[in-house]
Write a protein that holds these residues in place. Sequence first.
Motif, PDB file in Angstrom:
ATOM      1  N   LYS A  32      36.750  36.939  33.988  1.00 13.53           N
ATOM      2  CA  LYS A  32      37.813  37.669  33.290  1.00 13.53           C
ATOM      3  C   LYS A  32      38.777  38.276  34.315  1.00 13.53           C
ATOM      4  CE  LYS A  32      35.414  42.133  32.892  1.00 13.53           C
ATOM      5  NZ  LYS A  32      34.985  43.205  31.959  1.00 13.53           N
ATOM      6  N   TYR A  33      39.995  38.502  33.847  1.00 18.56           N
ATOM      7  CA  TYR A  33      41.026  39.086  34.715  1.00 18.56           C
ATOM      8  C   TYR A  33      41.230  40.536  34.301  1.00 18.56           C
ATOM      9  CZ  TYR A  33      45.458  39.774  37.146  1.00 18.56           C
ATOM     10  OH  TYR A  33      46.458  40.257  37.967  1.00 18.56           O
ATOM     11  N   ASP A  34      40.992  41.466  35.238  1.00 20.61           N
ATOM     12  CA  ASP A  34      41.150  42.889  34.970  1.00 20.61           C
ATOM     13  C   ASP A  34      42.620  43.280  35.129  1.00 20.61           C
ATOM     14  OD1 ASP A  34      41.164  45.742  35.128  1.00 20.61           O
ATOM     15  OD2 ASP A  34      39.032  45.702  35.613  1.00 20.61           O
ATOM     16  N   GLN A  35      43.266  43.639  34.011  1.00 20.07           N
ATOM     17  CA  GLN A  35      44.697  43.965  34.033  1.00 20.07           C
ATOM     18  C   GLN A  35      44.989  45.210  34.861  1.00 20.07           C
ATOM     19  OE1 GLN A  35      47.073  42.159  32.796  1.00 20.07           O
ATOM     20  NE2 GLN A  35      46.015  40.727  31.439  1.00 20.07           N
ATOM     21  N   GLU A  36      44.061  46.185  34.856  1.00 20.62           N
ATOM     22  CA  GLU A  36      44.303  47.452  35.563  1.00 20.62           C
ATOM     23  C   GLU A  36      44.268  47.275  37.077  1.00 20.62           C
ATOM     24  OE1 GLU A  36      41.755  50.549  34.214  1.00 20.62           O
ATOM     25  OE2 GLU A  36      42.298  50.300  32.104  1.00 20.62           O
ATOM     26  N   THR A  37      43.280  46.517  37.566  1.00 25.74           N
ATOM     27  CA  THR A  37      43.119  46.382  39.024  1.00 25.74           C
ATOM     28  C   THR A  37      43.758  45.112  39.560  1.00 25.74           C
ATOM     29  OG1 THR A  37      40.998  45.232  38.776  1.00 25.74           O
ATOM     30  CG2 THR A  37      40.934  47.644  38.909  1.00 25.74           C
TER      31      THR A  37
ATOM     32  N   SER B  40      33.791  41.435  41.785  1.00 26.79           N
ATOM     33  CA  SER B  40      35.168  40.934  41.917  1.00 26.79           C
ATOM     34  C   SER B  40      35.182  39.793  42.929  1.00 26.79           C
ATOM     35  CB  SER B  40      36.098  42.050  42.392  1.00 26.79           C
ATOM     36  OG  SER B  40      35.681  42.534  43.656  1.00 26.79           O
TER      37      SER B  40
ATOM     38  N   VAL C 215      37.205  39.053  37.914  1.00 28.87           N
ATOM     39  CA  VAL C 215      35.843  39.588  37.903  1.00 28.87           C
ATOM     40  C   VAL C 215      34.884  38.525  37.375  1.00 28.87           C
ATOM     41  CG1 VAL C 215      34.319  41.396  37.023  1.00 28.87           C
ATOM     42  CG2 VAL C 215      36.713  41.925  37.544  1.00 28.87           C
TER      43      VAL C 215
END
Length: 636
Positions: free
Chosen positions: A374-379, A345, A383
């Motif tokens: 990429k963009y982690d929607q959950e956190t 991250s 990344v």
Amino acid sequence: MNMSKGHVDFTIEVERALCVLDGGICILDASAGVQAQTVTVWSQASRHSVPYIFYLNKMDKPNANVDLCLSTIQKKLRANPLLTQIPLSLHGQFNGFIDLINKSVHTWGQDPSGRSFESTTLSEQMHGEVFEKAMKERNNLIESICDIDDTLADCVIERFSIEDTTPEEINKALKRVTLARTGVPVFCGSSYKNMGVQPLLDAVTKYLPNPVERGRDYSKPFDNHMCAMTFKIIHDKHKGPLTFFRVFSGELKQNQRVHNLTRDGTTKLMKVMVPFADEYVEVPHVSNGNIAIVSGLKGVTTGDILTSSQSAFHYAQKHLLKSEGEVRREFFVGPSVPDPVFFSSIEASSLSEQKALETALECIKLEDPTLKVKYDQETGQTVLGGMGELHLEIIKDRLEKEHKCHVNLGPMQVAYREYIMDCGRKKYEYNKVVGSTKIRVTIDLSISQLDYPGDKNEIQVVKEKENLDNITRITPTIMSAIKDGIEMGLSMGPRSGSPLSGVKVGLQWFEAPSRTSEIAISAAASQCITQLLREVGTGLLEPVMAVELVLDNEFSHRVLGDLSKRRATDLDISQILDSKIIRASVPLGELRGYSTAIRSMTSGTATFSVELSNYLIVPEERVPKVMREITGISYE
């Protein structure tokens, strides 16, 4: 092209360069011979059929060993070295060599720049014992060439004499075997002292191919139409993004509109320049075989193939169909980019710098296609995916130094994968109401294991007597949507959220109304795969790296003990002079911070290289630890 040292983290740089090279120089350390990463890069060059000559550098080192170099070239690279020079020394110091082809002696005197050297004719009166050795080696060279070149062999047989073979005949034969990659001429010198560099540059023009002799795949299909490949992008503070092209056919012109075959789009070329070291000179056009630079080009990344128009593309397709009977997809998309093996991250040090970070990452992504963002929607985190720890650390360093972004890099995460534990088949009905329209898609998919769990996934249409009528009605557009959905479903496994590998998916049946959207078809395929994966169950795979270390004998026991703790397998130990060479297969998860650890264990004297070997099943006793590492949740 320097192949003496490299790093697996930057293998794509080599791959892109090899796509546009006509020939190269393989530079070896004369005291070490072929080293670990040389083998990797040599195998890449072999795939692209790039002709090479060898240069044994650092001949001024006390432990320089030509015989060692020739032996490792044969054993490790399976190449046929043809030694063209014998090194000479004065008071134990390298000071020149005997040119076996021209029967001459080149020596360097006191000039510290190495620009001037003395050339004399080799003679028995002046050179005594060295003359006999040189003539014997010259005969060996000619015999070795005759074994792989019939033309020179016929000349020798006709005159019944090896000694009378002329330099012109040897040079022509060396070029033939170099282009055919059946033999590789070997030269020696010391670049630091500029000794032997001048004859090496002469060898480039004598033995390596020009663009016409190289005979690129792109030349014939495109005929006189322009075709070029992007192989590098850099960002200049004043000129913006600079895109480097190799022109394979036709002419690349200023203000020309071009078609991007890889991205299926059209763009306009503005300024066209040619590079002279770090200076760029603007020109109206660049012809076949040359390298061009275009400034301000958008929507293009490394590996893209551009041509003058879509009609030129169709012309090339027809030519390929006529000559080869098929149109190879890889012909128009450039070399593939390897998947990342490490994730981390990244975040800006303050909210005010977030926008600058996003812009900087977009710039670096264009330059380096192995970097995945990429963009982690959950956190809510950004990344980064890369080829190794060093790769991601250099990305961070570039962000801070070149783009003035202060960033924080999270802990390194290994790119685990999942594999299916059984075969299965499922018929799935996708039902959804959008407005007043009812959407219904029926899809039947099967999954099975490939021979090796780490293999790339395969998607195929299963044609049988019972489904032949149904399958043949599927249009290319629908098939593309189905494949997109299958790939989406395989991108996130049910156990850890890691992508699947080693899976063969078969399309058995498909039904949908004629006007069903591609999004609905992809969603149906994705959900079918997701449910099927849950039913058959999945396991975890971890990346395993091939590690090679070169270290002093005194540190070998300590390093071997450490490798054992890191679950190393397939250990192989060999000896070259006073150094031990240790090869082993080690799980990537055990190699975090290894560069620091090996430096500490060997007092900074060891060198090591790492490259991805394969993916292996995670031992059951380690699964809870890996799951905790991936998800942050304890499974014990």
